[in-house]
Design an enzyme around this catalytic site. Structure first.
Site, short mmCIF file in Angstrom:
data_model
loop_
_atom_site.label_atom_id
_atom_site.label_comp_id
_atom_site.label_asym_id
_atom_site.label_seq_id
_atom_site.Cartn_x
_atom_site.Cartn_y
_atom_site.Cartn_z
N HIS A 1 -3.14 141.02 -88.78
CA HIS A 1 -4.20 140.51 -87.92
C HIS A 1 -3.90 139.09 -87.46
CE1 HIS A 1 -6.80 143.92 -88.19
NE2 HIS A 1 -6.98 143.82 -89.50
N HIS B 1 -1.27 143.63 -94.34
CA HIS B 1 -2.14 144.12 -93.27
C HIS B 1 -2.98 142.98 -92.69
CE1 HIS B 1 -4.91 146.85 -91.12
NE2 HIS B 1 -5.86 146.02 -91.54
N GLU B 2 -3.53 142.15 -93.57
CA GLU B 2 -4.34 141.02 -93.08
C GLU B 2 -3.48 140.03 -92.31
OE1 GLU B 2 -7.40 141.34 -93.07
OE2 GLU B 2 -7.37 143.07 -94.40
N HIS C 1 -3.50 137.73 -83.58
CA HIS C 1 -4.16 136.54 -83.05
C HIS C 1 -3.14 135.58 -82.45
CE1 HIS C 1 -6.38 132.62 -83.36
NE2 HIS C 1 -7.35 133.38 -82.87
#
Length: 231
Positions: free
Chosen positions: A105, A101-102, A109
């Site tokens: 991100h 999940h991270e 980006h």
């Protein structure tokens, strides 16, 4: 209208608090359930994050350990994926899901995902608005300041609410990216991807509850200000 000294708008605050308590309890129980389920790949959260970054050609983002429980986050300013105690070295399905999940991100980006850019831009003004706004409103009510000052406080507070709302698509999109990568890269089996979806959905509910609570608090301030004007 108030009955026997009870302000009905407190119900809005109570609903928001109950939503947050339920969401927090649900994510904790769901995470703990799958934190005991070892992934078939045997990779730790840190290894999964590094593998996802490698497969996407991201070489300028590092994976590091941070203290705490579920304090995982991606920091675009330092270009680091920060994984908590229960994720960094764990081989559980839950840890793999959070690590992916991270990385979701990170990919937001890298691809210039617009909602993430908006959320990032809102951070400084949202932090100021949510903190300063509520104090301005409270002082306005207690000291009988003008409607313009109270309205200014409400508008500042609404910036924090806006941040919470914008966060929702960012978190849901990161989870969708994570599940897709875990599946397509063969890191987890289809059954394990389903379990990871449960973990990430439960985590997403905490953001939904937080946003709902903020909206209810904003509505309460608006109701109180309107009643103040009519008195």
């Amino acid at each position: 209208m108030m009955y026997y000294g009870f302000d009905w708008t407190y119900i809005l605050v109570m609903i928001g608090a109950l939503l947050c308590i339920f969401a927090s309890s649900h994510v904790t129980s769901t995470y703990n359930r799958y934190a005991r389920t070892r992934s078939a790949c045997g990779m730790t959260g840190a290894q999964v994050a590094q593998e996802i970054l490698r497969r996407n050609g991201v070489s300028d983002v590092t994976v590091q350990h941070v203290a705490g429980n579920l304090t995982d986050h991606y920091n675009p300013a330092t270009q680091t994926v920060n994984l908590s105690d229960s994720v960094y070295g764990s081989t559980s399905v839950a840890a793999v899901a959070v690590a992916a999940h991270e990385c979701g991100h990170v990919m937001q980006h890298e691809t210039g995902y617009v909602p993430l850019s908006i959320r990032t831009a809102l951070v400084p003004i949202a932090n100021f608005g949510s903190n300063a706004g509520i104090w301005i409103v409270m002082l306005g009510f207690l000291m009988g300041l003008s409607d313009k000052i109270v309205t200014l406080g409400i508008l500042l507070f609404s910036l924090g609410v806006l941040f919470q709302v914008v966060t929702l698509p960012v978190e849901f999109n990161a989870s969708r990216r994570a599940l897709s990568m875990l599946d397509s890269y063969g890191i987890l089996s289809s059954d394990e991807v389903g379990k990871s979806r449960e973990v990430l959905t439960a985590a997403a509910l905490t953001y939904v509850a937080s946003a709902a609570s903020s909206v209810l608090s904003l509505l309460r301030l608006i109701f109180l200000n309107n009643r103040r004007r009519s008195d």
